[in-house]
Design a protein around this motif. Structure first.
Motif, PDB file in Angstrom:
ATOM      1  N   GLY A  25      -2.913  37.914  -5.260  1.00  0.00           N
ATOM      2  CA  GLY A  25      -1.757  38.748  -5.540  1.00  0.00           C
ATOM      3  C   GLY A  25      -1.274  39.626  -4.402  1.00  0.00           C
ATOM      4  N   HIS A  26      -1.825  39.438  -3.192  1.00  0.00           N
ATOM      5  CA  HIS A  26      -1.424  40.265  -2.063  1.00  0.00           C
ATOM      6  C   HIS A  26      -0.141  39.739  -1.418  1.00  0.00           C
ATOM      7  N   ASP A  27       0.572  40.625  -0.730  1.00  0.00           N
ATOM      8  CA  ASP A  27       1.689  40.228   0.116  1.00  0.00           C
ATOM      9  C   ASP A  27       1.125  39.870   1.489  1.00  0.00           C
ATOM     10  N   VAL A  28       1.626  38.774   2.064  1.00  0.00           N
ATOM     11  CA  VAL A  28       1.058  38.288   3.325  1.00  0.00           C
ATOM     12  C   VAL A  28       2.165  37.941   4.310  1.00  0.00           C
ATOM     13  N   ILE A  29       2.004  38.444   5.540  1.00  0.00           N
ATOM     14  CA  ILE A  29       2.839  38.040   6.669  1.00  0.00           C
ATOM     15  C   ILE A  29       2.004  37.084   7.510  1.00  0.00           C
ATOM     16  N   GLY A  30       2.419  35.844   7.603  1.00  0.00           N
ATOM     17  CA  GLY A  30       1.693  34.852   8.389  1.00  0.00           C
ATOM     18  C   GLY A  30       2.331  34.667   9.748  1.00  0.00           C
ATOM     19  N   ILE A  31       1.521  34.689  10.802  1.00  0.00           N
ATOM     20  CA  ILE A  31       2.025  34.570  12.168  1.00  0.00           C
ATOM     21  C   ILE A  31       1.354  33.390  12.862  1.00  0.00           C
TER      22      ILE A  31
END
Length: 321
Positions: A25-31
């Motif tokens: 349920g986390h928000d994730v920024i993938g780089i």
């Protein structure tokens, strides 16, 4: 829920970690800059509204500062993991591992982000005289450019924890196996056997002793350590309670593929410059938090071969490197 940034998000471990974080349920920024990462590994993640993908090289510090703005915790998994060919391009380890890590730390500092989990390696121990090797074991002379660059990264992270109030979780892995595996001995052996099932060239004498860990067990350990360990700098070895010879791994691979090749050994007791002939890490520290691996090395090898059998497209995209 926490907002995480994950570097190397389209890689083997990174993409599996992304799926776990999103599932929780986390928000994730993938780089990722997709130099080795695969878009197909992010197919499930891309369907979720709590995932944002940034195509970025970590050497772009200004872009990195903008990309992680608003996140609370960084999982820094991006790296050049090409241990074997490190002496062919020594600057790559410096830039993609050490300088990239410095950039991550600086981008965090400019955004007021204080928490970082880092994928280090058991290679930082070089050829340790203490087996199994504990986290506080002696640091010998480095034997690979990859290990040296990761040791430098650890030093930078620890210094930022002391100088700027960061908190870190540093994970020294053995080799990781499992779904989305795209480099390493199983990848190389599978590719060779696909071309010629009658003969397998083996770097070294096959008696090198190695330890391995299944990727989901690895992620279980990472998540548990981040939740429960609360020192300024938390360092954990991740592996299983045991090791195998390369010959053992070859046997399981060949059995799974249904081949019986002649083995052609070369290189003595190690496969290449910087190859450690005996890797076995002491994992009592992570086990003290309640973690136990669910899969042994043989199961990890077999699952990896099965994944490669069902996803042979990875050979076309990686070209064996």
């Amino acid at each position: 829920m926490t907002i995480f940034a994950v570097t190397g998000c389209a890689g083997f471990i990174g993409s599996n970690l992304i799926d776990r974080l999103l599932k929780n349920g986390h928000d994730v920024i993938g780089i990722d800059n997709f130099s080795t990462g695969q878009n197909r590994f992010l197919e499930e993640a891309s369907l979720r509204c709590n995932f944002r993908l940034v195509n970025l090289d970590l050497l772009d510090l200004d872009g990195l500062k903008l990309s992680i703005k608003g996140c609370e915790f960084v999982f820094h998994l991006s790296a050049n993991a090409d241990v074997r060919f490190g002496t062919d391009h020594p600057r790559k380890d410096l830039e993609q591992n050490t300088i990239a890590t410095y950039n991550v730390l600086e981008a965090m500092r400019s955004n007021g982000i204080k928490k970082i989990a880092f994928s280090s390696t058991g290679s930082v121990y070089g050829e340790s005289p203490v087996i199994p090797t504990p986290e506080d074991g002696p640091f010998p002379i480095q034997t690979s450019l990859y290990g040296a660059s990761k040791a430098a990264c650890e030093g930078l992270i620890s210094a930022y924890c002391e100088g700027f109030g960061f908190q870190s979780w540093i994970f020294r892995f053995v080799s990781i196996l499992g779904e989305r595996y795209t480099h390493g001995h199983i990848f190389d052996f599978y590719q060779k056997l696909k071309k010629d099932p009658s003969c397998l060239a083996v770097l070294g004498n096959g008696k090198q002793r190695k330890s391995y860990l299944y990727v989901q067990d690895c992620i279980d350990a990472i998540m548990l350590a981040v939740e429960k360990a609360d020192e300024k700098v938390n360092i954990f070895n991740l592996g299983v309670d045991g090791y195998v010879e390369v010959n053992d791994s070859i046997g399981w691979i060949c059995q799974e593929l249904g081949v019986s090749p002649r083995l052609d050994y070369s290189g003595g007791d190690r496969g290449w410059i910087g190859d450690n002939p005996f890797i076995f890490l002491d994992t009592k520290k992570i086990q003290a938090l309640g973690w136990r691996p669910k899969f042994d090395i043989e199961q990890g090898v077999i699952r990896t071969v099965q994944y490669l059998k069902n996803n042979e497209w990875v050979f076309d995209t990686r070209g064996g490197q």
